[in-house]
Design a protein around this motif. Structure first.
Motif, PDB file in Angstrom:
ATOM      1  N   SER A  42    -115.097 -53.707  30.307  1.00 20.45           N
ATOM      2  CA  SER A  42    -114.513 -53.144  29.095  1.00 20.45           C
ATOM      3  C   SER A  42    -115.172 -53.725  27.844  1.00 20.45           C
ATOM      4  N   ALA A  43    -115.424 -55.026  27.849  1.00 19.47           N
ATOM      5  CA  ALA A  43    -116.042 -55.672  26.680  1.00 19.47           C
ATOM      6  C   ALA A  43    -117.426 -55.102  26.405  1.00 19.47           C
ATOM      7  N   ARG A  44    -118.217 -54.895  27.458  1.00 20.29           N
ATOM      8  CA  ARG A  44    -119.567 -54.336  27.269  1.00 20.29           C
ATOM      9  C   ARG A  44    -119.503 -52.952  26.626  1.00 20.29           C
ATOM     10  N   LYS A  45    -118.577 -52.143  27.097  1.00 19.70           N
ATOM     11  CA  LYS A  45    -118.435 -50.784  26.559  1.00 19.70           C
ATOM     12  C   LYS A  45    -118.038 -50.818  25.093  1.00 19.70           C
ATOM     13  N   TRP A  46    -117.062 -51.647  24.762  1.00 22.14           N
ATOM     14  CA  TRP A  46    -116.528 -51.622  23.400  1.00 22.14           C
ATOM     15  C   TRP A  46    -117.400 -52.369  22.398  1.00 22.14           C
ATOM     16  N   ILE A  47    -118.108 -53.384  22.848  1.00 20.99           N
ATOM     17  CA  ILE A  47    -119.056 -54.060  21.944  1.00 20.99           C
ATOM     18  C   ILE A  47    -120.142 -53.080  21.500  1.00 20.99           C
ATOM     19  N   LYS A  48    -120.594 -52.254  22.407  1.00 21.61           N
ATOM     20  CA  LYS A  48    -121.607 -51.248  22.059  1.00 21.61           C
ATOM     21  C   LYS A  48    -121.053 -50.257  21.027  1.00 21.61           C
ATOM     22  N   ILE A  49    -119.815 -49.792  21.264  1.00 17.11           N
ATOM     23  CA  ILE A  49    -119.183 -48.864  20.325  1.00 17.11           C
ATOM     24  C   ILE A  49    -119.012 -49.512  18.950  1.00 17.11           C
ATOM     25  N   ILE A  50    -118.566 -50.762  18.950  1.00 20.65           N
ATOM     26  CA  ILE A  50    -118.328 -51.480  17.689  1.00 20.65           C
ATOM     27  C   ILE A  50    -119.619 -51.652  16.903  1.00 20.65           C
ATOM     28  N   ARG A  51    -120.693 -52.029  17.601  1.00 17.75           N
ATOM     29  CA  ARG A  51    -121.988 -52.206  16.912  1.00 17.75           C
ATOM     30  C   ARG A  51    -122.442 -50.904  16.245  1.00 17.75           C
ATOM     31  N   GLU A  52    -122.338 -49.801  17.011  1.00 24.19           N
ATOM     32  CA  GLU A  52    -122.840 -48.519  16.514  1.00 24.19           C
ATOM     33  C   GLU A  52    -121.946 -47.918  15.434  1.00 24.19           C
ATOM     34  N   LYS A  53    -120.631 -48.015  15.621  1.00 24.62           N
ATOM     35  CA  LYS A  53    -119.708 -47.347  14.704  1.00 24.62           C
ATOM     36  C   LYS A  53    -119.338 -48.195  13.497  1.00 24.62           C
ATOM     37  N   GLU A  54    -119.113 -49.482  13.705  1.00 26.99           N
ATOM     38  CA  GLU A  54    -118.559 -50.331  12.650  1.00 26.99           C
ATOM     39  C   GLU A  54    -119.608 -51.190  11.945  1.00 26.99           C
ATOM     40  N   GLN A  55    -120.665 -51.581  12.663  1.00 28.97           N
ATOM     41  CA  GLN A  55    -121.688 -52.475  12.114  1.00 28.97           C
ATOM     42  C   GLN A  55    -121.050 -53.681  11.395  1.00 28.97           C
ATOM     43  N   PRO A  56    -120.279 -54.481  12.136  1.00 32.05           N
ATOM     44  CA  PRO A  56    -119.525 -55.571  11.506  1.00 32.05           C
ATOM     45  C   PRO A  56    -120.387 -56.785  11.190  1.00 32.05           C
ATOM     46  N   ASP A  57    -119.881 -57.601  10.293  1.00 32.48           N
ATOM     47  CA  ASP A  57    -120.511 -58.883   9.992  1.00 32.48           C
ATOM     48  C   ASP A  57    -120.044 -59.972  10.964  1.00 32.48           C
ATOM     49  N   VAL A  58    -118.792 -59.865  11.411  1.00 33.96           N
ATOM     50  CA  VAL A  58    -118.183 -60.863  12.296  1.00 33.96           C
ATOM     51  C   VAL A  58    -117.419 -60.130  13.393  1.00 33.96           C
ATOM     52  N   VAL A  59    -117.576 -60.595  14.641  1.00 35.02           N
ATOM     53  CA  VAL A  59    -116.819 -60.034  15.764  1.00 35.02           C
ATOM     54  C   VAL A  59    -116.029 -61.150  16.445  1.00 35.02           C
ATOM     55  N   ILE A  60    -114.732 -60.946  16.545  1.00 31.32           N
ATOM     56  CA  ILE A  60    -113.824 -61.904  17.177  1.00 31.32           C
ATOM     57  C   ILE A  60    -113.258 -61.277  18.442  1.00 31.32           C
ATOM     58  N   GLY A  61    -113.301 -62.005  19.537  1.00 31.76           N
ATOM     59  CA  GLY A  61    -112.603 -61.593  20.751  1.00 31.76           C
ATOM     60  C   GLY A  61    -111.230 -62.241  20.767  1.00 31.76           C
ATOM     61  N   LEU A  62    -110.192 -61.446  20.998  1.00 31.56           N
ATOM     62  CA  LEU A  62    -108.816 -61.951  21.071  1.00 31.56           C
ATOM     63  C   LEU A  62    -108.285 -61.575  22.445  1.00 31.56           C
ATOM     64  N   PHE A  63    -108.386 -62.518  23.395  1.00 32.81           N
ATOM     65  CA  PHE A  63    -108.186 -62.212  24.805  1.00 32.81           C
ATOM     66  C   PHE A  63    -106.971 -62.950  25.370  1.00 32.81           C
ATOM     67  N   HIS A  64    -106.028 -62.189  25.924  1.00 35.17           N
ATOM     68  CA  HIS A  64    -104.941 -62.838  26.659  1.00 35.17           C
ATOM     69  C   HIS A  64    -105.374 -62.992  28.116  1.00 35.17           C
ATOM     70  N   SER A  65    -106.222 -63.974  28.312  1.00 34.63           N
ATOM     71  CA  SER A  65    -106.783 -64.289  29.622  1.00 34.63           C
ATOM     72  C   SER A  65    -107.278 -65.715  29.547  1.00 34.63           C
ATOM     73  N   GLY A  66    -107.107 -66.471  30.618  1.00 35.83           N
ATOM     74  CA  GLY A  66    -107.444 -67.887  30.582  1.00 35.83           C
ATOM     75  C   GLY A  66    -108.937 -68.155  30.657  1.00 35.83           C
ATOM     76  N   ARG A  67    -109.249 -69.436  30.701  1.00 40.20           N
ATOM     77  CA  ARG A  67    -110.646 -69.873  30.666  1.00 40.20           C
ATOM     78  C   ARG A  67    -111.382 -69.520  31.950  1.00 40.20           C
ATOM     79  N   GLU A  68    -110.819 -69.917  33.092  1.00 35.10           N
ATOM     80  CA  GLU A  68    -111.481 -69.680  34.378  1.00 35.10           C
ATOM     81  C   GLU A  68    -110.462 -69.892  35.494  1.00 35.10           C
ATOM     82  N   GLY A  69    -110.821 -69.462  36.697  1.00 34.62           N
ATOM     83  CA  GLY A  69    -109.909 -69.599  37.827  1.00 34.62           C
ATOM     84  C   GLY A  69    -108.961 -68.422  37.927  1.00 34.62           C
TER      85      GLY A  69
END
Length: 583
Positions: free
Chosen positions: A195-222
């Motif tokens: 999902s991240a790969r798909k949406w990062i591509k969309i964000i780059r093309e559509k929004e052309q942002p200066d800063v991108v923050i990931g806000l993930f409700h998911s832990g570090r590992e395991g």
């Protein structure tokens, strides 16, 4: 004349430099896994508590006063469950605006993600809450099956002082392993990396942002790993999906602040403030523009402890009516305990606290056998009047109560995995009884190697746990507790919570060997409401209660396990298990 010309020349140069170079500093603040910690008061234990959103409010006010509008405030989910405050507005005061929405709106958050415990109350609760929250609720990998599009906004666009920021939200896709499908009906949960790969591509093309923050409700590992997804994939995304400047995450209740390098060779700050609004994650980003083009970006992460910050008195005054309603609800007396009960005893053998719940499960469902685990590391209910508030110590989560059909062999294998997670294989009398690890700072393990909420014991059967035996061979079931023989080839009815019945902890799947897609077919009863509600009803019926341990199971050989239990109890709790022993 030369001086005048020189002055204007220098001034022109200064103006040109100002026009072509611009420096901006932005501060991003993340809260995560707040779990109803809205106020500096513990409604369960009826005493003050550290942290809380009342102190976060003070800190955010201070930052806004210092830096004006260059503050971006983000919450990372698991806000709808935890304290009785949340339960009251989720299930009791359902016609009022959810207090979790009121808090987010009062503090002026810029974006909000969804946590697994936000899904847990069901559509009626979280759909209402999403509508009440004024900022965008974001989760790009939570998909509406009817439309094939994200159920909420996939990302939020935030603008500060000419800087364009995109915040991409995601939720751990392990929801189906914990919650029955009717709770998340109509939704599906995509793998986070995909999902991240798909949406990062969309964000780059559509929004052309200066800063991108990931806000993930998911832990570090395991966590849970399947062919389709990983439960805790925040670091994997940060490393494998270029495009993020910062990944702010949560879910695993563990503080983290590290800068990693992704596959493109770029640095990514990964930061997690843990839980209960004790700490906030702060990312300070300094941006330099020349001729309108971003030429430099510096990112620094800080974990800010807010426990000693003064509460925001304006915030407290604003929420005074809601606090009064919750306090009135939890203060109602529903029964009386003749003796105190402690979860800490449950790690060392058959204990009053766990057995009381197990016996009520059997009483409510009429099942043959019941499973239950300690849901809090060291909670207690003291002798005397029992209030609604105490029910949140008795049973922490809003799990339903299930009855499932299991064979005797599956019951034993379920317990085998539980005790393998729980106890050490002792090779000498000096070894630990319990499976401990250096996890004191982990809010979910607190000194154990594994999660204590997966330490199931049973009622309805008599058994021993031989800790000298290897994993998978520790449990020996002697008989049914009513004296009847126990048969590994016979079918039994088993009372169990919905988290476990849906595959949570993998005790039924990996342990008992039941295919995940077969679990639903084993369920013969699902309670309409949460288990705590029925436990409370039973206590009200009984009035005065004298809980006692069943003493239906024990660790052996006792010459080894009893001294080891005392040693491990001192390590974990700093005192003997039963306070009466200290007198």
């Amino acid at each position: 004349m030369k001086k005048i010309i020189s002055f204007f020349f220098v001034a022109a140069l200064s103006i040109q430099a100002y026009a072509t170079e611009r420096a901006i500093k932005l501060t991003f603040i993340e809260t995560s896994d707040v779990h109803g910690s809205f106020f500096p008061y513990d409604f369960t234990n009826r005493k003050p508590r550290p942290g809380s959103m009342a102190r976060v409010s003070s800190y955010v006010k201070q930052l806004r006063k210092q830096h004006g509008g260059n503050i971006v405030l983000l919450d990372n989910g698991d806000i709808l469950q935890g304290q009785p405050t949340s339960y009251f507005y989720n299930y009791v005061a359902t016609n009022e605006r959810n207090i979790a929405a009121d808090v987010i709106n009062y503090l002026g958050y810029d974006a909000e993600t969804i946590g697994n415990h936000d899904i847990e109350p069901g559509h009626a609760v979280y759909d209402k809450w999403i509508k009440e929250v004024k900022c965008p609720v974001i989760a790009c990998n939570v998909i509406n099956k009817k439309t094939g599009k994200p159920y909420t906004h996939p990302y939020a666009v935030v603008k500060r002082n000419g800087v364009k920021i995109v915040v991409l939200g995601m939720l751990t896709p392990a929801i189906p392993n914990w919650l029955t499908e009717n709770i998340w009906e109509g939704l599906q949960f995509e793998d986070m990396v995909t999902s991240a790969r798909k949406w990062i591509k969309i964000i780059r093309e559509k929004e052309q942002p200066d800063v991108v923050i990931g806000l993930f409700h998911s832990g570090r590992e395991g966590g849970i790993k399947t062919k389709e997804y990983e439960e805790d994939a925040s670091i994997v995304v940060a490393k494998q999906v270029p495009g993020f400047d910062v990944v702010m995450f949560g879910h695993d209740h563990t503080r983290y602040n590290q800068t990693l390098r992704n596959t493109a060779g770029k640095e990514v700050l990964c930061i997690n403030p843990a839980n209960n609004a004790m700490t906030v994650a702060q990312a300070d980003i300094s941006l330099t523009y020349k001729n309108g083009k971003l030429t430099d970006k510096q990112v620094k992460g800080t974990l800010v402890d807010v426990t000693d910050i003064e509460v925001d008195e304006d915030y407290m005054a604003h929420f005074k009516p809601q606090m009064a309603k919750v306090n009135n609800y939890v203060d109602r007396i529903i029964g009386n305990f003749q003796n105190s009960i402690y979860t800490r005893d449950s790690y060392f053998g058959s204990c009053v606290f766990t057995d009381f719940i197990l016996n009520l499960q059997l009483q409510i469902t009429k099942a043959d056998i019941a499973f239950n685990a300690p849901l809090q590391f060291d909670a207690s209910i003291k002798a005397g009047p029992v209030r609604v508030a105490d029910m949140f110590n008795l049973y922490r989560f809003e799990n339903q109560l299930y009855v499932m059909r299991l064979t005797g062999e599956e019951i034993r294998k379920h317990l085998e995995m539980s005790y393998d997670l729980w106890v050490n294989t002792m090779k000498s009398p000096d070894d630990h009884l319990l499976l401990l690890a250096n996890t004191r700072d982990d809010a979910q393990r607190l000194g154990f190697k594994n999660f204590t909420f997966n330490f199931d014991s049973a009622a309805g059967i008599d058994y021993i746990v031989d800790v000298t035996k290897p994993d998978g061979h520790k449990v020996k079931i002697l008989r049914m507790s009513n004296g009847q023989p126990f048969d590994e080839h016979k079918w039994y009815t088993v009372a169990i919570n919905s988290y476990r019945g849906n595959g949570g902890g993998e005790l039924l799947t990996k342990g008992a060997g039941i295919p995940k897609d077969s679990l639903a077919g084993r369920i013969i009863y699902r309670s309409p409401r949460d288990q705590r509600y029925y436990l409370m009803q039973e206590i009200e019926k009984m009035g005065t209660v004298a809980p006692k341990a069943n003493n239906n199971w024990r660790f052996v050989p006792e010459k080894w396990t009893e001294p080891a239990a005392k040693r491990d109890s001192l390590l974990l709790f700093g005192h003997k298990r039963n306070p009466k022993e200290e007198k």
